[in-house]
Design an enzyme around this catalytic site. Structure first.
Site, short mmCIF file in Angstrom:
data_model
loop_
_atom_site.label_atom_id
_atom_site.label_comp_id
_atom_site.label_asym_id
_atom_site.label_seq_id
_atom_site.Cartn_x
_atom_site.Cartn_y
_atom_site.Cartn_z
N GLU A 225 0.83 -1.21 0.00
CA GLU A 225 0.00 0.00 0.00
C GLU A 225 0.87 1.26 0.00
O GLU A 225 0.49 2.28 -0.58
CB GLU A 225 -0.97 0.00 1.19
N HIS B 61 1.53 2.14 -3.52
CA HIS B 61 0.42 2.89 -4.11
C HIS B 61 0.46 4.35 -3.65
O HIS B 61 0.26 5.28 -4.45
CB HIS B 61 -0.92 2.30 -3.65
ZN LIG Z 1 -2.69 -2.99 -4.94
#
Ligand SMILES: [Zn+2]
Length: 493
Positions: free
Chosen positions: A264, A267
């Site tokens: 994450e 991201h």
């Molecule tokens: Zn992902």
């Protein structure tokens, strides 16, 4: 900021759409992290109303976007704004609100049924709902339009310009070659199929401190980023200077919490790394699901599961996880890189992961084309699984019912996970087959890696469509050879 006055006008008015999306992002984040159960109903009502407002505010831009499409002197950013808005408009103009409402109604009910069907491992219970969803998805494909294959229209929603032809080319190369490699890797016993650390219980307070340490190590900016807990980890861009991730603490097998934090964070770096000039515009976040996933997979797998990164991370793991005494860094590396054939996608390792998405892709493609009926899905699933892995799911729960996506109506999504893996390996290839990554990590220079992806990918936001972006950065798009080269370099015995 923009030179073209029409685009300038569009961006001024787009602020309203942005504000509604911003509010929905906060509400969505809150729903997954802090909201008490009783909030579900009013939250559903509020976001439903906001979605209608966003749609209306977007449709109001149609005239201006039409004008801008005729302009010949647009720069890259302006063209990007017009392209992204046209995609949003296309969806709203082609899909009637009644169809959107019907999908909403059918999928809400289907999700509830899916949960019980999975618990009882009974596909027949879910079948009539999936039947309806498939019919609705076909309708969406027909309304959106396509040249060759109805599934193209659905793939395009998640990965702009990506088609059955592209996906077939990726998987036709990837799957047989990975099958061969997997047979070799498992026979060589270098990467273990199981590891004793998988069953060790951890204290979630200690694990929280580890994850805090890792995001510090990844230099996540404190003033623009935060981490919370949710059942399913996710990342959300609330604004260009406010990006949030979540992780989870299941109590055993700490690598799952650790690597979802790194994933994450990847991201989040993308969302935080977009040029600040693109804030409040339609191109202010990533280029596509696949490109977004390439950033998370790059940090999770290419960087995060490398020997050098494990060594770098080792002191902070050992500081809080006392049960690691007696496990040296090489053993940790092996624990993070177990390779085994398993039925469940979310538990899959780097090497076997793409079999799971290929399987889902093949089934979806055939079902949407009408070549296979919904009642035939479980047998098609199990046969294809057997072909890829040489093992057969014993139940629907560990087979066709394992993922929530179909009950949500997310047809066309799964391939983007593999595109993420492919593009992450293209970065690895571009960075001198990983030598540059290794070099930076040996010096503990995380900033050098962040700066590479930042200047080559992040800063552009969604200015370029995913294929165009890849051609610009790599001179090629969705090349499966790079992933096979990466696998060979890492796993080949
Ligand atoms: Zn992902």
């Amino acid at each position: 900021m923009t030179r073209n006055p029409i685009v300038g006008d569009i961006l001024k008015r787009y602020t309203q759409v942005w504000a509604i999306n911003h509010s929905m992002a906060v509400l969505g984040w809150d729903m997954e992290t802090h909201m008490p159960e009783g909030g579900a109903r009013p939250r559903g009502m509020a976001t439903g109303e906001l979605a209608v407002m966003a749609q209306k505010a977007t449709l109001d831009l149609d005239g201006l976007v039409r004008k801008a499409e005729k302009a010949k002197d647009l720069d890259d950013m302006e063209r990007g704004v017009v392209r992204v808005l046209r995609r949003n408009l296309d969806f709203f103009l082609k899909i009637p609100p009644e169809l959107v409402a019907e999908i909403q109604r059918v999928t809400t009910e289907a999700t509830v049924v899916w949960r019980t069907a999975r618990k009882k491992s009974d596909f027949r219970q879910f079948r009539p709902h999936l039947d309806k969803i498939v019919q609705l998805e076909r309708k969406v494909a027909d309304k959106l339009g396509y040249e060759k294959h109805p599934y193209d229209a659905l793939l395009d929603q998640f990965e702009e310009g990506f088609t059955v032809r592209d996906a077939d080319a990726v998987y036709a190369r990837l799957i047989p070659a990975t099958k061969k490699l997997l047979a070799k890797v498992t026979a060589a016993h270098v990467y273990p199929a199981k590891h004793s650390l998988e069953s060790v219980r951890y204290d979630s307070g200690a694990m929280e401190r580890v994850n805090e340490g890792v995001i510090e190590m990844l230099r996540m900016p404190k003033a623009r980023f935060r981490m919370d807990v949710s059942t399913h980890p996710f990342t959300t861009q609330i604004a260009s200077d406010d990006v949030r991730i979540t992780t989870r603490y299941e109590g055993t097998n700490f690598k799952s919490s650790l690597y979802s934090t790194i994933h994450e964070s990847g991201h989040a770096m993308y969302s935080l790394g977009v040029d600040e000039k693109l804030a409040y515009t339609p191109v202010g976040d990533g280029a596509s699901f696949g490109i977004h996933e390439s950033q998370s997979r790059f940090w999770e797998n290419v960087v995060g599961r490398s020997r050098e990164f494990v060594k770098l991370m080792s002191p902070l793991l050992r500081r809080d996880l006392t049960f690691l005494r007696g496990h040296d860094d090489e053993d940790l590396y092996l624990y993070f890189n177990t390779v085994r054939r398993s039925f469940i996608r979310v538990e899959a390792d780097e090497l076997t992961y793409n079999f799971h998405t290929a399987l889902r892709y093949e089934v979806e493609k055939k079902v949407i084309a009408g070549e296979v009926g919904v009642s035939e899905i479980p047998s098609l699933w199990n046969d294809t699984f057997d072909d890829y892995f040489g093992i057969r799911p014993k139940s629907d729960a560990e087979g066709v019912l394992q993922d929530i996506h179909w009950s949500n109506g997310s047809f066309g999504y799964f391939a983007t996970y593999t595109l993420g893996n492919v593009v992450a390996s293209m970065i690895w290839h571009k960075m001198k087959n990983g030598a540059q990554i290794q070099g930076a990590l040996e010096k503990g220079d995380i900033a050098a890696l962040k700066s590479w992806v930042g200047s080559n990918i992040h800063r552009y936001g969604a200015i370029y469509a995913p294929k165009e972006l890849q051609l610009k950065v790599f001179g090629e798009a969705y090349n499966p050879e790079r992933l096979l080269q990466y696998f060979d370099a890492k796993f080949a015995p």
